[in-house]
Scaffold this motif. Structure first.
Motif, PDB file in Angstrom:
ATOM      1  N   ALA A 165       0.829  -1.211   0.000  1.00 24.02           N
ATOM      2  CA  ALA A 165       0.000   0.000   0.000  1.00 24.02           C
ATOM      3  C   ALA A 165       0.861   1.257   0.000  1.00 24.02           C
ATOM      4  CB  ALA A 165      -0.934  -0.006   1.204  1.00 24.02           C
ATOM      5  N   ARG A 166       1.899   1.296   0.828  1.00 24.24           N
ATOM      6  CA  ARG A 166       2.779   2.471   0.863  1.00 24.24           C
ATOM      7  C   ARG A 166       3.484   2.671  -0.479  1.00 24.24           C
ATOM      8  NH1 ARG A 166       3.560   0.755   6.046  1.00 24.24           N
ATOM      9  NH2 ARG A 166       5.393  -0.495   5.500  1.00 24.24           N
ATOM     10  N   HIS A 167       3.928   1.572  -1.071  1.00 25.87           N
ATOM     11  CA  HIS A 167       4.599   1.684  -2.372  1.00 25.87           C
ATOM     12  C   HIS A 167       3.644   2.206  -3.439  1.00 25.87           C
ATOM     13  CE1 HIS A 167       6.168   0.210  -6.251  1.00 25.87           C
ATOM     14  NE2 HIS A 167       7.328   0.548  -5.717  1.00 25.87           N
ATOM     15  N   TYR A 168       2.446   1.660  -3.498  1.00 24.43           N
ATOM     16  CA  TYR A 168       1.477   2.098  -4.509  1.00 24.43           C
ATOM     17  C   TYR A 168       1.049   3.546  -4.276  1.00 24.43           C
ATOM     18  CZ  TYR A 168      -2.710   2.156  -7.423  1.00 24.43           C
ATOM     19  OH  TYR A 168      -3.661   2.482  -8.351  1.00 24.43           O
ATOM     20  N   LEU A 169       0.796   3.910  -3.026  1.00 24.24           N
ATOM     21  CA  LEU A 169       0.391   5.289  -2.718  1.00 24.24           C
ATOM     22  C   LEU A 169       1.494   6.289  -3.060  1.00 24.24           C
ATOM     23  CD1 LEU A 169      -1.499   4.759   0.640  1.00 24.24           C
ATOM     24  CD2 LEU A 169      -2.491   5.498  -1.528  1.00 24.24           C
ATOM     25  N   SER A 170       2.743   5.866  -2.970  1.00 22.32           N
ATOM     26  CA  SER A 170       3.843   6.791  -3.255  1.00 22.32           C
ATOM     27  C   SER A 170       4.262   6.777  -4.727  1.00 22.32           C
ATOM     28  CB  SER A 170       5.050   6.461  -2.374  1.00 22.32           C
ATOM     29  OG  SER A 170       5.587   5.201  -2.725  1.00 22.32           O
ATOM     30  N   THR A 171       3.679   5.920  -5.541  1.00 20.04           N
ATOM     31  CA  THR A 171       4.076   5.870  -6.953  1.00 20.04           C
ATOM     32  C   THR A 171       2.910   6.197  -7.881  1.00 20.04           C
ATOM     33  OG1 THR A 171       3.764   3.466  -6.982  1.00 20.04           O
ATOM     34  CG2 THR A 171       5.996   4.266  -6.566  1.00 20.04           C
ATOM     35  N   TRP A 172       2.085   5.235  -8.223  1.00 22.42           N
ATOM     36  CA  TRP A 172       1.094   5.389  -9.283  1.00 22.42           C
ATOM     37  C   TRP A 172      -0.308   5.748  -8.811  1.00 22.42           C
ATOM     38  CZ3 TRP A 172       2.516   5.884 -14.104  1.00 22.42           C
ATOM     39  CH2 TRP A 172       3.743   5.372 -14.500  1.00 22.42           C
ATOM     40  N   PHE A 173      -0.567   5.735  -7.519  1.00 20.66           N
ATOM     41  CA  PHE A 173      -1.939   5.904  -7.052  1.00 20.66           C
ATOM     42  C   PHE A 173      -2.544   7.238  -7.489  1.00 20.66           C
ATOM     43  CE2 PHE A 173      -4.997   7.494  -3.941  1.00 20.66           C
ATOM     44  CZ  PHE A 173      -5.984   6.538  -4.090  1.00 20.66           C
ATOM     45  N   ALA A 174      -1.822   8.333  -7.344  1.00 25.31           N
ATOM     46  CA  ALA A 174      -2.373   9.653  -7.688  1.00 25.31           C
ATOM     47  C   ALA A 174      -2.809   9.701  -9.155  1.00 25.31           C
ATOM     48  CB  ALA A 174      -1.360  10.748  -7.390  1.00 25.31           C
ATOM     49  N   LEU A 175      -1.966   9.211 -10.046  1.00 25.08           N
ATOM     50  CA  LEU A 175      -2.312   9.205 -11.467  1.00 25.08           C
ATOM     51  C   LEU A 175      -3.505   8.296 -11.732  1.00 25.08           C
ATOM     52  CD1 LEU A 175      -1.585  10.105 -14.341  1.00 25.08           C
ATOM     53  CD2 LEU A 175      -0.162   8.066 -14.481  1.00 25.08           C
ATOM     54  N   ASP A 176      -3.518   7.111 -11.127  1.00 23.48           N
ATOM     55  CA  ASP A 176      -4.639   6.191 -11.315  1.00 23.48           C
ATOM     56  C   ASP A 176      -5.939   6.788 -10.792  1.00 23.48           C
ATOM     57  OD1 ASP A 176      -3.028   4.323 -12.490  1.00 23.48           O
ATOM     58  OD2 ASP A 176      -2.868   3.037 -10.717  1.00 23.48           O
ATOM     59  N   PHE A 177      -5.876   7.433  -9.633  1.00 21.54           N
ATOM     60  CA  PHE A 177      -7.083   8.020  -9.043  1.00 21.54           C
ATOM     61  C   PHE A 177      -7.645   9.136  -9.922  1.00 21.54           C
ATOM     62  CE2 PHE A 177      -9.207  11.110  -6.279  1.00 21.54           C
ATOM     63  CZ  PHE A 177     -10.168  10.295  -5.706  1.00 21.54           C
ATOM     64  N   VAL A 178      -6.775  10.039 -10.355  1.00 20.85           N
ATOM     65  CA  VAL A 178      -7.227  11.170 -11.185  1.00 20.85           C
ATOM     66  C   VAL A 178      -7.773  10.681 -12.517  1.00 20.85           C
ATOM     67  CG1 VAL A 178      -6.400  13.199 -12.448  1.00 20.85           C
ATOM     68  CG2 VAL A 178      -5.731  12.852 -10.080  1.00 20.85           C
ATOM     69  N   SER A 179      -7.185   9.631 -13.071  1.00 16.71           N
ATOM     70  CA  SER A 179      -7.672   9.145 -14.373  1.00 16.71           C
ATOM     71  C   SER A 179      -8.912   8.250 -14.242  1.00 16.71           C
ATOM     72  CB  SER A 179      -6.551   8.379 -15.094  1.00 16.71           C
ATOM     73  OG  SER A 179      -6.212   7.218 -14.365  1.00 16.71           O
ATOM     74  N   THR A 180      -9.232   7.801 -13.043  1.00 18.83           N
ATOM     75  CA  THR A 180     -10.359   6.899 -12.855  1.00 18.83           C
ATOM     76  C   THR A 180     -11.632   7.612 -12.420  1.00 18.83           C
ATOM     77  OG1 THR A 180      -8.892   5.086 -12.296  1.00 18.83           O
ATOM     78  CG2 THR A 180     -11.169   4.878 -11.589  1.00 18.83           C
ATOM     79  N   VAL A 181     -11.509   8.598 -11.557  1.00 23.23           N
ATOM     80  CA  VAL A 181     -12.691   9.287 -11.036  1.00 23.23           C
ATOM     81  C   VAL A 181     -13.375  10.043 -12.181  1.00 23.23           C
ATOM     82  CG1 VAL A 181     -13.492  11.064  -9.452  1.00 23.23           C
ATOM     83  CG2 VAL A 181     -11.717   9.479  -8.738  1.00 23.23           C
ATOM     84  N   PRO A 182     -14.656   9.803 -12.379  1.00 19.14           N
ATOM     85  CA  PRO A 182     -15.363  10.476 -13.478  1.00 19.14           C
ATOM     86  C   PRO A 182     -15.760  11.906 -13.087  1.00 19.14           C
ATOM     87  CG  PRO A 182     -16.832   8.958 -12.381  1.00 19.14           C
ATOM     88  CD  PRO A 182     -15.492   8.798 -11.738  1.00 19.14           C
ATOM     89  N   PHE A 183     -14.792  12.810 -13.101  1.00 21.69           N
ATOM     90  CA  PHE A 183     -15.038  14.195 -12.685  1.00 21.69           C
ATOM     91  C   PHE A 183     -16.109  14.850 -13.537  1.00 21.69           C
ATOM     92  CE2 PHE A 183     -10.683  13.557 -11.099  1.00 21.69           C
ATOM     93  CZ  PHE A 183     -10.904  13.863  -9.768  1.00 21.69           C
ATOM     94  N   ASP A 184     -16.220  14.486 -14.807  1.00 23.68           N
ATOM     95  CA  ASP A 184     -17.230  15.090 -15.670  1.00 23.68           C
ATOM     96  C   ASP A 184     -18.635  14.739 -15.181  1.00 23.68           C
ATOM     97  OD1 ASP A 184     -16.777  12.408 -16.353  1.00 23.68           O
ATOM     98  OD2 ASP A 184     -17.500  12.702 -18.407  1.00 23.68           O
ATOM     99  N   ARG A 185     -18.820  13.559 -14.613  1.00 24.29           N
ATOM    100  CA  ARG A 185     -20.133  13.172 -14.095  1.00 24.29           C
ATOM    101  C   ARG A 185     -20.395  13.779 -12.726  1.00 24.29           C
ATOM    102  NH1 ARG A 185     -21.965   9.126 -17.466  1.00 24.29           N
ATOM    103  NH2 ARG A 185     -20.350   8.063 -18.633  1.00 24.29           N
TER     104      ARG A 185
END
Length: 88
Positions: free
Chosen positions: A65-85
């Motif tokens: 979890a620490r490794h993922y949160l410190s590497t790709w999580f931010a990019l994955d979260f921003v690209s996954t959340v449907p902000f337009d909806r």
């Protein structure tokens, strides 16, 4: 494929394209959950423990979890959340 077109021409997704967009978002959300549950390669100072290599796979949930949160999580979260909806 349809997102750049819809953004450029302000076209809403309708019908089967709307369902397709939700399914793709669901796959990306599942990817986030899977990334918290898979192992990560970490550098090992004592290479004798890792079968002749400098890295080993770690499955400890906290380390993963620490490794993922410190590497790709931010990019994955921003690209996954449907902000337009959310904003409409």
């Amino acid at each position: 494929l349809t997102v750049p077109y819809r953004i450029a021409f302000a076209e809403p997704a309708m019908g089967s394209w709307d369902i397709f967009d939700w399914v793709v978002d669901g796959f990306f959300l599942a990817d986030i959950f899977f990334n918290f549950r898979t192992g990560v390669y970490v550098f090992v100072l004592n290479s004798e423990a890792s079968r002749g290599g400098d890295h080993e796979v770690v499955y400890e949930q906290g380390v993963v979890a620490r490794h993922y949160l410190s590497t790709w999580f931010a990019l994955d979260f921003v690209s996954t959340v449907p902000f337009d909806r959310i904003t409409t």
